[in-house]
Enzyme design. Structure first.
Site, PDB file in Angstrom:
ATOM      1  N   GLU A  18       0.732  -1.113   0.004  1.00  0.00           N
ATOM      2  CA  GLU A  18      -0.025  -0.010  -0.021  1.00  0.00           C
ATOM      3  C   GLU A  18       0.777   1.323   0.010  1.00  0.00           C
ATOM      4  OE1 GLU A  18      -2.774   1.355   0.014  1.00  0.00           O
ATOM      5  OE2 GLU A  18      -4.359  -0.186   0.254  1.00  0.00           O
ATOM      6  N   ARG A 101      -7.618   1.439  13.407  1.00  0.00           N
ATOM      7  CA  ARG A 101      -6.234   1.571  12.673  1.00  0.00           C
ATOM      8  C   ARG A 101      -6.245   2.716  11.758  1.00  0.00           C
ATOM      9  NH1 ARG A 101      -5.238   0.039   7.592  1.00  0.00           N
ATOM     10  NH2 ARG A 101      -6.109  -2.208   7.053  1.00  0.00           N
ATOM     11  N   ASN A 103      -5.101   4.123   8.055  1.00  0.00           N
ATOM     12  CA  ASN A 103      -5.130   3.737   7.056  1.00  0.00           C
ATOM     13  C   ASN A 103      -4.405   4.679   6.024  1.00  0.00           C
ATOM     14  OD1 ASN A 103      -5.420   1.577   5.197  1.00  0.00           O
ATOM     15  ND2 ASN A 103      -7.293   2.431   4.321  1.00  0.00           N
ATOM     16  N   GLU A 121     -11.313  -4.930  10.875  1.00  0.00           N
ATOM     17  CA  GLU A 121     -11.467  -5.651   9.681  1.00  0.00           C
ATOM     18  C   GLU A 121     -11.884  -7.078  10.020  1.00  0.00           C
ATOM     19  OE1 GLU A 121      -8.514  -4.746   6.536  1.00  0.00           O
ATOM     20  OE2 GLU A 121     -10.273  -4.431   5.239  1.00  0.00           O
ATOM     21  N   ASN A 164      -9.547   5.988   2.628  1.00  0.00           N
ATOM     22  CA  ASN A 164      -8.670   5.334   1.987  1.00  0.00           C
ATOM     23  C   ASN A 164      -8.193   6.737   0.678  1.00  0.00           C
ATOM     24  OD1 ASN A 164      -7.420   3.030   1.179  1.00  0.00           O
ATOM     25  ND2 ASN A 164      -9.247   1.895   1.334  1.00  0.00           N
ATOM     26  N   ASP A 214      -9.657   2.385  -3.996  1.00  0.00           N
ATOM     27  CA  ASP A 214      -8.739   2.086  -2.889  1.00  0.00           C
ATOM     28  C   ASP A 214      -7.872   3.531  -2.942  1.00  0.00           C
ATOM     29  OD1 ASP A 214      -6.963   1.583  -0.790  1.00  0.00           O
ATOM     30  OD2 ASP A 214      -7.179  -0.613  -1.431  1.00  0.00           O
TER      31      ASP A 214
HETATM   32  C1  BGC Z   1      -7.161  -1.257   3.650  1.00  0.00           C
HETATM   33  C2  BGC Z   1      -7.478  -2.795   3.552  1.00  0.00           C
HETATM   34  C3  BGC Z   1      -8.930  -2.798   3.053  1.00  0.00           C
HETATM   35  C4  BGC Z   1      -8.840  -2.220   1.391  1.00  0.00           C
HETATM   36  C5  BGC Z   1     -10.247  -2.270   0.858  1.00  0.00           C
HETATM   37  C6  BGC Z   1      -7.154  -0.841   2.081  1.00  0.00           C
HETATM   38  O1  BGC Z   1      -6.793   0.605   2.195  1.00  0.00           O
HETATM   39  O2  BGC Z   1      -6.146  -1.156   4.114  1.00  0.00           O
HETATM   40  O3  BGC Z   1      -7.587  -3.205   4.925  1.00  0.00           O
HETATM   41  O4  BGC Z   1      -9.334  -4.007   2.860  1.00  0.00           O
HETATM   42  O5  BGC Z   1      -8.349  -0.936   1.409  1.00  0.00           O
HETATM   43  O6  BGC Z   1     -11.114  -1.316   1.140  1.00  0.00           O
HETATM   44 CA    CA Z   2      -5.466   1.868   0.696  1.00  0.00          CA
END
Ligand code: BGC
Ligand code: CA
Length: 309
Positions: A18, A101, A103, A121, A164, A214
């Site tokens: 990521e 958490r 992201n 999750e 995201n 995402d």
């Molecule tokens: C998150 C994942 C999640 C995915 C889809 C990512 O940014 O870290 O945990 O499953 O996005 O939504």
């Molecule tokens: Ca992401």
């Protein structure tokens, strides 16, 4: 028309690769493995990867003006000293939600960090709704929570499920934002002086087969490149019209995020995840969890910003 080429360049073997970001000064690609608790730094010139372990999940990493990096570890925004691998907590968020958490996160053109959270999750992309938040942090470490909604009983309710992808328009007046479970890419008016966001609207709604939106990056023409989780592609959207103008397929389904980098910012780097694939999917997608480079797109990206604190 140039020909588009997709290559697997970093055999990262990530659970959730990521948050790629190109670091201009080092000419390296930084990215994280959220569930693998790692920050990676890869050099395309030497093909060497250095990795630092984190104590908890790591949602993002960004360069810091005063040196080193800033990362989102668990619910803490930490300073990272790359040479000593030392991490120092700067602030903690969502204290009232211990299983949340951090992201994705990114730095705006003024040096302010924006980063979001999500609830625990149960399975990939399955979270309890409305547990996440979007925060901003200025150079003096002041944290502001955005997208809070006050309901009738005066309780503050969050509007975020899985915070995201995020990025800004070329004139800095628009903030693009993805809450994955909304299945949309949204825009807000952005005030770069205060960091306030308002006037939310949908720019693009993902279609059947495109999966969940995402991570994303805005290119030098102001268009959006959105990685589609469970969609095996990155889509290119013109925010002025809301039209998907291009789609680039990758050999993995869980494409998670992208950024421009390399010479003149002409390469698009795309991360991917392997967590949540069953055995037969793993056989069909041996490159899941690795990082890819897309060349020949004929567009360029913009340099990343560093946190000003
Ligand atoms: C998150 C994942 C999640 C995915 C889809 C990512 O940014 O870290 O945990 O499953 O996005 O939504
Ligand atoms: Ca992401």
């Amino acid at each position: 028309m140039s020909s588009v080429k997709v290559e697997c360049v970093v055999k990262a073997g990530a659970l959730i690769g990521e948050g790629p970001v190109w670091e201009e000064s080092e000419q390296t690609l930084l990215f994280v493995d959220i569930a693998g608790h790692k920050i990676h730094r890869w050099s395309p010139t030497t093909n060497q990867m250095q990795s630092v372990e984190t104590e908890d999940s790591v949602g993002f990493v960004v360069p810091r003006m005063s040196g080193g990096y800033v990362a989102g570890v668990g619910r803490c925004i930490v300073a990272v000293d790359w040479s000593t691998e030392m991490m120092t907590s700067l602030v903690e968020v969502d204290e009232d939600k211990p299983t949340n958490r951090l992201n994705d996160g990114k730095v705006d053109p003024t040096g302010r960090l924006l980063a979001g959270t999500m609830g625990k999750e149960e399975r990939p992309a399955e979270v309890q709704k409305g547990q996440g938040s979007l925060f901003s942090m200025t150079s003096d470490l002041t944290v502001t929570r955005h997208l809070r909604q006050v309901d009738i009983s005066n309780l503050s309710v969050s509007q975020v499920d899985i915070s995201n992808g995020l990025d800004w328009s070329l004139d800095q007046k628009t903030f693009f934002y993805i809450d994955s479970l909304s299945l949309t890419v949204d825009a807000f008016d952005y005030d770069p002086t205060t960091g306030n966001i308002c006037n939310r609207r949908v720019v693009y709604r993902l279609q059947e087969g495109e999966g969940l939106p995402d991570g994303m990056a805005v290119d030098a023409d102001g268009r959006l490149w959105v990685a589609c989780y469970n969609g095996g592609r990155v889509i290119n959207i013109d925010p002025a019209t809301g039209v998907r103008v291009r789609s680039v397929s990758l050999p993995v389904m869980k494409t998670t995020s992208c950024c421009f980098g390399g010479p003149g910012y002409s390469d698009l780097y795309v991360t991917s995840a392997s967590l949540g694939l069953d055995q037969s999917e793993r056989r069909e997608q041996p490159l899941a969890g690795h990082t890819f480079r897309v060349t020949g797109l004929g567009v360029k990206g913009r340099p990343s910003n560093s946190f000003s604190g």
